[in-house]
Design a protein around this motif. Structure first.
Motif: not given
Length: 375
Positions: A183, A186-187, A191, A312, A350-351, A353-354, A356, A362-363
Motif C-alpha cells: 500500500t 505504491k503511493i 503518485s 496520511t 497519495p494520488n 483519488w486514493d 486514505v 479520497h486524498f
C-alpha cells in the motif's frame, strides 16, 4: 538531539542502513521506535548512494543562488494560477498571526512524472491546482542544470522513501488486520501528487527592536519559538528531508559584485557555495514536539536522509504510526552574519483519488479539509 526544558529524556532518534531497508531486515520493533505512539516520528537513513552528497551540496547551494535572483526574474517562475504551489513562492503564505511569511522562499515542483496519471488528476480534480499544475523552471542560462539536479536528487529521495515504505508495509501486514501489502510503497513510487519543496530561509534582519524583544523572553520559551516555520503536521505519508545547509551570504554572496557566475568547467553547473559547519546559534533548525510534549532538536547528518511521518501515514496505519508536529526555529538576533538556511523536503502524497481512511475519503478530500482549516 537536545531538549531545552528539564524533565525526562526525549525518545531516541532511530538510524538505519539503506542496505537493511533494501534487504527488508529492519525489525518491526525498530519501526515502532521510529514512528510509533511514543516516538519522535522520524527515522534517519545512512549508507546512501555515492552521488548523494554532491547532489545535496549542489542543489542546496542553488537555493541561495535562486533566492538572490532579481525580483523580475523570480516573477517569471511564479504561478499565481497554481496558488503559488508550483515554482517560486515568497511572501504569499499567511502565518497564524495574519502576517505574510517573508522569512523564507520556496521552489515547488512535482518530481514523479506519468502523463496518463497527470491527465487523470487534472480531469478529475480541476480545482486542485496546487497538485495538478505543470512544473516551471528558470531558463538554463539563469540557473544552469537546476532542473536536472533538482529532479535527480528528488528521485533519489523518493527511491529511498519507497524502501522505508516497503518496510512499513511489512509492519502493516504483520500488525494490522486487512492491510494490503504494498500500500505505502505504491503511493511513494507512483503518485503524481508528491511535491518537492526547495527552501531558502533568508538571513533574519538584525533589527534593534527584534533584539530587544528577544532579550525579554525567558530561556524556557526558547524551545517554543517557531519563527522560521510554524508548528505543523505534514499532510502526506513520508516526508524526505536533507540535512540543513548554512551559508554566510555576507562572506560568500551567491552573486559577487562583479556579477560573474562561477561555474564548473566540466559540468557547467554553478559552483557549490561554502557551507558552515554549524550555525552560531545552536538552537537554530528543525525541532520536533514529542508525544509527551517534549520539544527536541533534530540534527540530520549531511550523509543521511531523514523521513518523518505525515497525517496520511497515520490514517493508513490506523494510528499505529503517528504524524509528527514540528517547526523550524530561526536564529536569535545578532547571532552571526547574514546566515541563510537551505534545505529540501519531498512530501510523498497519495494520488488525489486514493482512499486514505476507513470512511472512504479520497486524498483530495482529506487535503481539502485540512488545507481549508489551515492545519
Amino acid at each position: 538531539m537536545a531538549d531545552l526544558r528539564a524533565g525526562s529524556p526525549p525518545p531516541e532518534v532511530i538510524t538505519v542502513s539503506l542496505h537493511d531497508l533494501q534487504a527488508g531486515t529492519i525489525p518491526l520493533s525498530t519501526l515502532e521506535k521510529a514512528f510509533g505512539p511514543t516516538s519522535l516520528g522520524i527515522i534517519l537513513v545512512r549508507d546512501l548512494p555515492p552521488n548523494y552528497l554532491s547532489l545535496r551540496k549542489t542543489l542546496l547551494s542553488y537555493s541561495s543562488y535562486l533566492a538572490n535572483l532579481p525580483p523580475a526574474t523570480l516573477a517569471e517562475v511564479e504561478k499565481p494560477e497554481a496558488k503559488y504551489s508550483t515554482g517560486w513562492s515568497c511572501g504569499k503564505e499567511t502565518l497564524a498571526n495574519g502576517r505574510y511569511d517573508t522569512l523564507k522562499g520556496s521552489y515547488y515542483a512535482q518530481p514523479i512524472h506519468d502523463v496518463e496519471l497527470e491527465a487523470k488528476a487534472r480531469s478529475l480534480y480541476p480545482e486542485c491546482v496546487e497538485m495538478t499544475s505543470a512544473n516551471v523552471w528558470p531558463p538554463e542560462e539563469v540557473l544552469p542544470g537546476f532542473e536536472r539536479v533538482f529532479e535527480e536528487l528528488c528521485r533519489l529521495i523518493v527511491d529511498t522513501a519507497a524502501l522505508v515504505a516497503r518496510n512499513c508495509d511489512r509492519y502493516g501486514v504483520a500488525k494490522l488486520e486487512g492491510y494490503a501489502d504494498g500500500t505505502l510503497e505504491k503511493i511513494v513510487r507512483t503518485s503524481v501528487a508528491t511535491k518537492a519543496r526547495l527552501l531558502h530561509y533568508f538571513p533574519p534582519p538584525p533589527t534593534a527592536a527584534a533584539a530587544e524583544e528577544e532579550a525579554t523572553r525567558p530561556d524556557s520559551a526558547l524551545a517554543l519559538e517557531d519563527d522560521w516555520c510554524a508548528t505543523h503536521l505534514d499532510l502526506g505519508a513520508l516526508t524526505g528531508l536533507t540535512s540543513q545547509m548554512f551559508i554566510d551570504e555576507d562572506l560568500h554572496p551567491p552573486f559577487p559584485p562583479d556579477g560573474k557566475k562561477a561555474t564548473d568547467p566540466i559540468t557547467g553547473l554553478l559552483l557549490p557555495l561554502p557551507e558552515l559547519d554549524n550555525h552560531p546559534d545552536p538552537h537554530t533548525g528543525l525541532w520536533i514536539k514529542s508525544r509527551t510534549g517534549l520539544t527536541t532538536q533534530i540534527h540530520i547528518p549531511r550523509d543521511c536522509l531523514a523521513f518523518q511521518t505525515g497525517q496520511t501515514l497515520e490514517l493508513l496505519t490506523l494510528g499505529k504510526f503517528k504524524a509528527v508536529p514540528h517547526f523550524v526555529r530561526g536564529a536569535k538576533p545578532g547571532q552571526g552574519g547574514r546566515i541563510a538556511r537551505n534545505t529540501l523536503a519531498v512530501f510523498t502524497q497519495p494520488n488525489l483519488w486514493d482512499v486514505v481512511d476507513g470512511e472512504g475519503r479520497h486524498f483530495a478530500e482529506l487535503a481539502g479539509a485540512i488545507l481549508s482549516a489551515g492545519l
